[in-house]
Design a protein around this motif. Structure first.
Motif, mmCIF file in Angstrom:
data_model
loop_
_atom_site.group_PDB
_atom_site.id
_atom_site.type_symbol
_atom_site.label_atom_id
_atom_site.label_comp_id
_atom_site.label_asym_id
_atom_site.label_seq_id
_atom_site.Cartn_x
_atom_site.Cartn_y
_atom_site.Cartn_z
ATOM 1 N N GLY A 258 0.814 -1.209 0.000
ATOM 2 C CA GLY A 258 0.000 0.000 0.000
ATOM 3 C C GLY A 258 0.846 1.256 0.000
ATOM 4 O O GLY A 258 0.526 2.246 -0.675
ATOM 5 N N ALA A 259 1.964 1.237 0.749
ATOM 6 C CA ALA A 259 2.864 2.386 0.769
ATOM 7 C C ALA A 259 3.483 2.616 -0.606
ATOM 8 O O ALA A 259 3.775 3.755 -0.989
ATOM 9 C CB ALA A 259 3.950 2.183 1.820
ATOM 10 N N GLY A 260 3.690 1.544 -1.364
ATOM 11 C CA GLY A 260 4.213 1.684 -2.717
ATOM 12 C C GLY A 260 3.295 2.498 -3.608
ATOM 13 O O GLY A 260 3.752 3.262 -4.473
ATOM 14 N N HIS A 261 1.987 2.358 -3.403
ATOM 15 C CA HIS A 261 1.030 3.142 -4.191
ATOM 16 C C HIS A 261 1.164 4.641 -3.906
ATOM 17 O O HIS A 261 0.861 5.470 -4.772
ATOM 18 C CB HIS A 261 -0.399 2.686 -3.898
ATOM 19 C CG HIS A 261 -0.802 1.472 -4.670
ATOM 20 N ND1 HIS A 261 -1.105 1.508 -6.007
ATOM 21 C CD2 HIS A 261 -0.945 0.179 -4.281
ATOM 22 C CE1 HIS A 261 -1.439 0.298 -6.420
ATOM 23 N NE2 HIS A 261 -1.336 -0.526 -5.396
ATOM 24 N N ASP A 262 1.625 4.981 -2.703
ATOM 25 C CA ASP A 262 1.861 6.398 -2.420
ATOM 26 C C ASP A 262 2.938 6.952 -3.348
ATOM 27 O O ASP A 262 2.888 8.117 -3.762
ATOM 28 C CB ASP A 262 2.287 6.595 -0.958
ATOM 29 C CG ASP A 262 1.167 6.241 0.018
ATOM 30 O OD1 ASP A 262 0.005 6.184 -0.413
ATOM 31 O OD2 ASP A 262 1.478 6.023 1.202
ATOM 32 N N GLY A 263 3.917 6.111 -3.699
ATOM 33 C CA GLY A 263 4.937 6.527 -4.645
ATOM 34 C C GLY A 263 4.376 6.762 -6.037
ATOM 35 O O GLY A 263 4.810 7.686 -6.736
ATOM 36 N N LEU A 264 3.398 5.941 -6.442
ATOM 37 C CA LEU A 264 2.735 6.170 -7.731
ATOM 38 C C LEU A 264 1.973 7.492 -7.692
ATOM 39 O O LEU A 264 2.019 8.280 -8.644
ATOM 40 C CB LEU A 264 1.772 5.031 -8.062
ATOM 41 C CG LEU A 264 2.330 3.607 -8.164
ATOM 42 C CD1 LEU A 264 1.260 2.670 -8.714
ATOM 43 C CD2 LEU A 264 3.585 3.557 -9.006
ATOM 44 N N ALA A 265 1.270 7.731 -6.576
ATOM 45 C CA ALA A 265 0.461 8.953 -6.472
ATOM 46 C C ALA A 265 1.320 10.214 -6.465
ATOM 47 O O ALA A 265 0.841 11.279 -6.837
ATOM 48 C CB ALA A 265 -0.406 8.894 -5.213
ATOM 49 N N ARG A 266 2.574 10.101 -6.046
ATOM 50 C CA ARG A 266 3.460 11.267 -6.012
ATOM 51 C C ARG A 266 4.094 11.560 -7.368
ATOM 52 O O ARG A 266 4.710 12.619 -7.536
ATOM 53 C CB ARG A 266 4.557 11.046 -4.969
ATOM 54 C CG ARG A 266 4.024 10.999 -3.550
ATOM 55 C CD ARG A 266 5.110 10.720 -2.544
ATOM 56 N NE ARG A 266 4.553 10.529 -1.206
ATOM 57 C CZ ARG A 266 5.274 10.341 -0.115
ATOM 58 N NH1 ARG A 266 6.590 10.333 -0.188
ATOM 59 N NH2 ARG A 266 4.700 10.159 1.055
ATOM 60 N N THR A 267 3.977 10.632 -8.329
ATOM 61 C CA THR A 267 4.668 10.800 -9.603
ATOM 62 C C THR A 267 3.765 10.652 -10.824
ATOM 63 O O THR A 267 4.215 10.933 -11.946
ATOM 64 C CB THR A 267 5.808 9.778 -9.731
ATOM 65 O OG1 THR A 267 5.293 8.458 -9.461
ATOM 66 C CG2 THR A 267 6.941 10.084 -8.765
ATOM 67 N N MET A 305 9.703 3.822 -4.599
ATOM 68 C CA MET A 305 8.829 3.557 -5.739
ATOM 69 C C MET A 305 8.790 4.763 -6.674
ATOM 70 O O MET A 305 8.817 4.607 -7.907
ATOM 71 C CB MET A 305 7.425 3.212 -5.251
ATOM 72 C CG MET A 305 6.440 2.848 -6.376
ATOM 73 S SD MET A 305 6.959 1.430 -7.379
ATOM 74 C CE MET A 305 6.691 0.084 -6.218
ATOM 75 N N ALA A 306 8.723 5.962 -6.119
ATOM 76 C CA ALA A 306 8.720 7.165 -6.953
ATOM 77 C C ALA A 306 9.997 7.259 -7.782
ATOM 78 O O ALA A 306 9.958 7.596 -8.977
ATOM 79 C CB ALA A 306 8.556 8.411 -6.084
ATOM 80 N N ALA A 307 11.140 6.962 -7.166
ATOM 81 C CA ALA A 307 12.408 6.995 -7.898
ATOM 82 C C ALA A 307 12.405 5.982 -9.035
ATOM 83 O O ALA A 307 12.913 6.261 -10.131
ATOM 84 C CB ALA A 307 13.568 6.726 -6.945
ATOM 85 N N ALA A 308 11.822 4.800 -8.800
ATOM 86 C CA ALA A 308 11.745 3.782 -9.854
ATOM 87 C C ALA A 308 10.872 4.240 -11.014
ATOM 88 O O ALA A 308 11.181 3.993 -12.188
ATOM 89 C CB ALA A 308 11.221 2.473 -9.275
#
Length: 333
Positions: A258-267, A305-308
């Protein structure tokens, strides 16, 4: 400081002990698949946020269900057809004695998720069992290639105003060592939305301006009164994996996903739309021997995740006649 471009995030998911990655890139049209191997078994969780997912073996990752370990995760192009590639991963693992022991039989557990890349080239060509097997054969603990390879080969982004104004997406990875544990991410970026750098608010890849072909914000265009055309449901999807060497339970892995999805939402803007099947898996190999600090992992996971995601679009290459990638625009500017 732009945390999302910080050099500490320059690693790869294969920095996590027990993780290998292999790509299969189809040469007949832009598509492919990527396998994340954890042959000895890893605790796993999943979080599906998009409204049009294509997945396999996700129900067993529910913490209430009995299976405690998986042996690989497959990310694939080809839409629902691409799920067939997971059979090749399972066969490769079975031949090498990996899987859950059921009497004399070993049953490998291979969750999978697919993205929609059928409009790019001949849609009748898509990853199959042989493709999944080939990805396993190519797997190693070396840092995997990024951009237009594997599951990211046919990926595109910025499709709100139609495929003709979209740009190439791709696959990217990143990792960080913090608090005595390693956390890595790999993601195939095939979003309806635009990809932007949250540190600078710059659109890196997305809907192209019809006037000059440069990326622009589709959301900003809509707010100015432009109306996007109708899109068919299930025409996109961003799929990825977070992995750590910390010791985690299935429930903790689910929270990490779920925390990984926060990285998607930031990018990615917009994200988790009706047309995306956004799915993130989380793996914990436990090879570091240290119990995971979920507060620490929850803080760092979105940034990894955002960096990826950013690495994926920066490395993407246009494949004629598909839309250009950000790398072509950078070279041309």
């Amino acid at each position: 400081m732009n945390l999302f471009a910080h050099p500490e995030f320059s690693g790869a998911i294969t920095d996590v002990p027990g993780i290998k990655v292999g790509h299969f890139t189809e040469t007949r049209r832009p598509t492919g698949c990527t396998v994340i191997l954890c042959e000895e078994g890893a605790a796993a969780g999943v979080d599906v946020r998009g409204a049009a997912p294509g997945t396999r073996e996700t129900d067993l990752l529910n913490p209430a269900n009995m299976v405690e370990a998986v042996h690989a995760v497959l990310l694939s192009g080809g839409s629902a057809f691409g799920l067939a590639a997971a059979g090749g991963v399972a066969r490769w693992l079975e031949e090498r004695g990996h899987g859950i022991a059921v009497g004399p039989i070993r049953v490998p557990i291979v969750p999978a998720a697919v993205l929609f890349d059928l409009p790019v080239g001949d849609h009748r060509i898509r990853p199959d069992e042989a493709a999944g097997y080939a990805a396993c054969e190519a797997a190693s603990a070396d840092a995997p290639a990024m951009g237009s390879v594997g599951a990211g080969t046919g990926a595109t982004v910025g499709k709100l105003f139609g495929m003709e104004l979209s740009m190439k997406g791709g696959i990217g990875t990143a990792a960080v060592r913090v608090g005595g544990v390693t956390l890595g991410a790999i993601v195939a970026v095939n979003a309806v939305g635009d990809v932007f750098d949250p540190g600078t608010a710059t659109v890196l890849a997305g809907t192209r301006n019809p006037a000059d072909g440069r990326p622009r914000s589709a959301t900003a265009a809509i707010l100015r009164g432009e109306r996007p055309p109708f899109l068919e449901a299930g025409t996109a999807t961003t799929i990825g994996v977070l992995a750590t060497d910390a010791v985690l339970t299935k429930a903790q892995c689910q929270r990490l996903a779920g925390a990984g999805h926060d990285g998607l939402a930031r990018t990615i803007d917009p994200v988790h739309t009706l047309w995306d099947g956004d799915t993130i898996f989380a793996l914990a190999t436990g090879r570091g021997g240290k119990a995971g600090d979920m507060m620490l992992l929850g803080v760092v996971a979105p940034r990894v995740m955002a960096a990826a995601v950013l690495n994926a679009v920066r490395a993407a290459k246009g494949v004629p006649p598909s839309p250009p990638g950000i790398s072509e625009l950078i070279q041309a500017s």
